[in-house]
Design a protein around this motif. Structure first.
Motif, PDB file in Angstrom:
ATOM      1  N   ASN A 116      51.572 -63.774 -36.661  1.00 52.34           N
ATOM      2  CA  ASN A 116      52.958 -63.609 -36.219  1.00 52.34           C
ATOM      3  C   ASN A 116      53.185 -64.220 -34.833  1.00 52.34           C
ATOM      4  O   ASN A 116      54.076 -63.804 -34.098  1.00 52.34           O
ATOM      5  N   ASN A 117      52.341 -65.195 -34.499  1.00 54.15           N
ATOM      6  CA  ASN A 117      52.474 -65.968 -33.254  1.00 54.15           C
ATOM      7  C   ASN A 117      52.366 -65.114 -31.990  1.00 54.15           C
ATOM      8  O   ASN A 117      53.050 -65.373 -31.001  1.00 54.15           O
ATOM      9  N   ILE A 118      51.506 -64.107 -32.051  1.00 54.68           N
ATOM     10  CA  ILE A 118      51.213 -63.274 -30.896  1.00 54.68           C
ATOM     11  C   ILE A 118      49.751 -63.508 -30.532  1.00 54.68           C
ATOM     12  O   ILE A 118      48.869 -63.401 -31.388  1.00 54.68           O
ATOM     13  N   GLU A 119      49.492 -63.842 -29.272  1.00 53.36           N
ATOM     14  CA  GLU A 119      48.128 -64.060 -28.816  1.00 53.36           C
ATOM     15  C   GLU A 119      47.397 -62.721 -28.782  1.00 53.36           C
ATOM     16  O   GLU A 119      47.766 -61.818 -28.016  1.00 53.36           O
ATOM     17  N   ALA A 120      46.388 -62.577 -29.627  1.00 53.85           N
ATOM     18  CA  ALA A 120      45.684 -61.299 -29.734  1.00 53.85           C
ATOM     19  C   ALA A 120      44.224 -61.523 -30.098  1.00 53.85           C
ATOM     20  O   ALA A 120      43.895 -62.481 -30.796  1.00 53.85           O
ATOM     21  N   ILE A 121      43.387 -60.612 -29.604  1.00 57.57           N
ATOM     22  CA  ILE A 121      41.966 -60.611 -29.964  1.00 57.57           C
ATOM     23  C   ILE A 121      41.577 -59.213 -30.411  1.00 57.57           C
ATOM     24  O   ILE A 121      42.249 -58.233 -30.094  1.00 57.57           O
ATOM     25  N   ASN A 122      40.476 -59.149 -31.116  1.00 59.77           N
ATOM     26  CA  ASN A 122      39.897 -57.879 -31.525  1.00 59.77           C
ATOM     27  C   ASN A 122      38.961 -57.409 -30.425  1.00 59.77           C
ATOM     28  O   ASN A 122      37.912 -57.997 -30.196  1.00 59.77           O
ATOM     29  N   GLY A 123      39.337 -56.332 -29.752  1.00 60.31           N
ATOM     30  CA  GLY A 123      38.490 -55.776 -28.708  1.00 60.31           C
ATOM     31  C   GLY A 123      37.406 -54.864 -29.243  1.00 60.31           C
ATOM     32  O   GLY A 123      36.491 -54.491 -28.527  1.00 60.31           O
ATOM     33  N   GLY A 124      37.520 -54.480 -30.510  1.00 59.62           N
ATOM     34  CA  GLY A 124      36.540 -53.580 -31.110  1.00 59.62           C
ATOM     35  C   GLY A 124      36.890 -52.136 -30.853  1.00 59.62           C
ATOM     36  O   GLY A 124      38.051 -51.758 -30.769  1.00 59.62           O
ATOM     37  N   GLY A 125      35.869 -51.325 -30.696  1.00 54.17           N
ATOM     38  CA  GLY A 125      36.070 -49.903 -30.459  1.00 54.17           C
ATOM     39  C   GLY A 125      36.704 -49.624 -29.104  1.00 54.17           C
ATOM     40  O   GLY A 125      36.390 -50.286 -28.112  1.00 54.17           O
ATOM     41  N   TRP A 126      37.567 -48.646 -29.054  1.00 56.83           N
ATOM     42  CA  TRP A 126      38.303 -48.362 -27.824  1.00 56.83           C
ATOM     43  C   TRP A 126      37.391 -47.940 -26.679  1.00 56.83           C
ATOM     44  O   TRP A 126      37.666 -48.258 -25.527  1.00 56.83           O
ATOM     45  N   LEU A 127      36.297 -47.272 -26.984  1.00 60.43           N
ATOM     46  CA  LEU A 127      35.379 -46.868 -25.923  1.00 60.43           C
ATOM     47  C   LEU A 127      34.689 -48.080 -25.298  1.00 60.43           C
ATOM     48  O   LEU A 127      34.417 -48.091 -24.091  1.00 60.43           O
ATOM     49  N   ASN A 128      34.427 -49.099 -26.111  1.00 59.12           N
ATOM     50  CA  ASN A 128      33.859 -50.330 -25.567  1.00 59.12           C
ATOM     51  C   ASN A 128      34.845 -51.043 -24.649  1.00 59.12           C
ATOM     52  O   ASN A 128      34.469 -51.552 -23.606  1.00 59.12           O
ATOM     53  N   VAL A 129      36.107 -51.076 -25.054  1.00 57.03           N
ATOM     54  CA  VAL A 129      37.123 -51.696 -24.212  1.00 57.03           C
ATOM     55  C   VAL A 129      37.270 -50.895 -22.916  1.00 57.03           C
ATOM     56  O   VAL A 129      37.322 -51.456 -21.826  1.00 57.03           O
ATOM     57  N   LYS A 130      37.302 -49.578 -23.047  1.00 57.05           N
ATOM     58  CA  LYS A 130      37.443 -48.717 -21.871  1.00 57.05           C
ATOM     59  C   LYS A 130      36.311 -48.946 -20.870  1.00 57.05           C
ATOM     60  O   LYS A 130      36.539 -48.920 -19.657  1.00 57.05           O
ATOM     61  N   SER A 131      35.110 -49.215 -21.361  1.00 64.21           N
ATOM     62  CA  SER A 131      33.969 -49.410 -20.477  1.00 64.21           C
ATOM     63  C   SER A 131      34.077 -50.701 -19.657  1.00 64.21           C
ATOM     64  O   SER A 131      33.369 -50.877 -18.682  1.00 64.21           O
ATOM     65  N   ARG A 132      34.990 -51.599 -20.038  1.00 66.19           N
ATOM     66  CA  ARG A 132      35.169 -52.856 -19.331  1.00 66.19           C
ATOM     67  C   ARG A 132      36.275 -52.796 -18.284  1.00 66.19           C
ATOM     68  O   ARG A 132      36.525 -53.756 -17.581  1.00 66.19           O
ATOM     69  N   LEU A 133      36.967 -51.661 -18.237  1.00 69.34           N
ATOM     70  CA  LEU A 133      38.076 -51.515 -17.266  1.00 69.34           C
ATOM     71  C   LEU A 133      37.570 -51.159 -15.892  1.00 69.34           C
ATOM     72  O   LEU A 133      36.567 -50.598 -15.685  1.00 69.34           O
TER      73      LEU A 133
END
Length: 101
Positions: A84-101
């Motif tokens: 749908n022409n939206i730039e997006a990636i799969n970050g995976g599990g939310w806890l993994n993404v949270k650990s990168r903040l």
């Protein structure tokens, strides 16, 4: 470095690059999962509502990091958003993404 380390390292760098570019974290888990814990300031749209709410994501006008519990639903969400022409990636599990903040 092994193959899996290479793959997961590339994903980690991609998430970090998106975060540096003010990406929005989109959590596509269920309401019950969200209520049990989530990333502060993330946007919550369950995967089964994403089709009907895609205009909300477009209105953000920012790159998207989709996350869920393990990465399966967020992979589907990222693919749908890209279609749908939206730039997006799969970050995976939310806890993994949270650990990168």
């Amino acid at each position: 470095m092994g193959f899996l380390s290479f793959i997961f390292g590339a994903k980690k760098r991609q998430v970090e690059d998106y975060l540096k570019n003010n990406a929005v974290i989109l959590d596509v888990r269920t309401q019950q999962e969200w209520d049990a814990g989530h990333i502060a300031n993330s946007v919550h749209i369950p995967l089964n509502e994403l089709n009907d709410r895609v205009d909300e994501v477009k209105a953000l006008n920012q790159p998207i990091i989709a996350c869920c519990a393990s990465g399966v639903r967020s992979a589907k969400a990222a693919k749908f958003l890209n279609l749908n022409n939206i730039e997006a990636i799969n970050g995976g599990g939310w806890l993994n993404v949270k650990s990168r903040l």
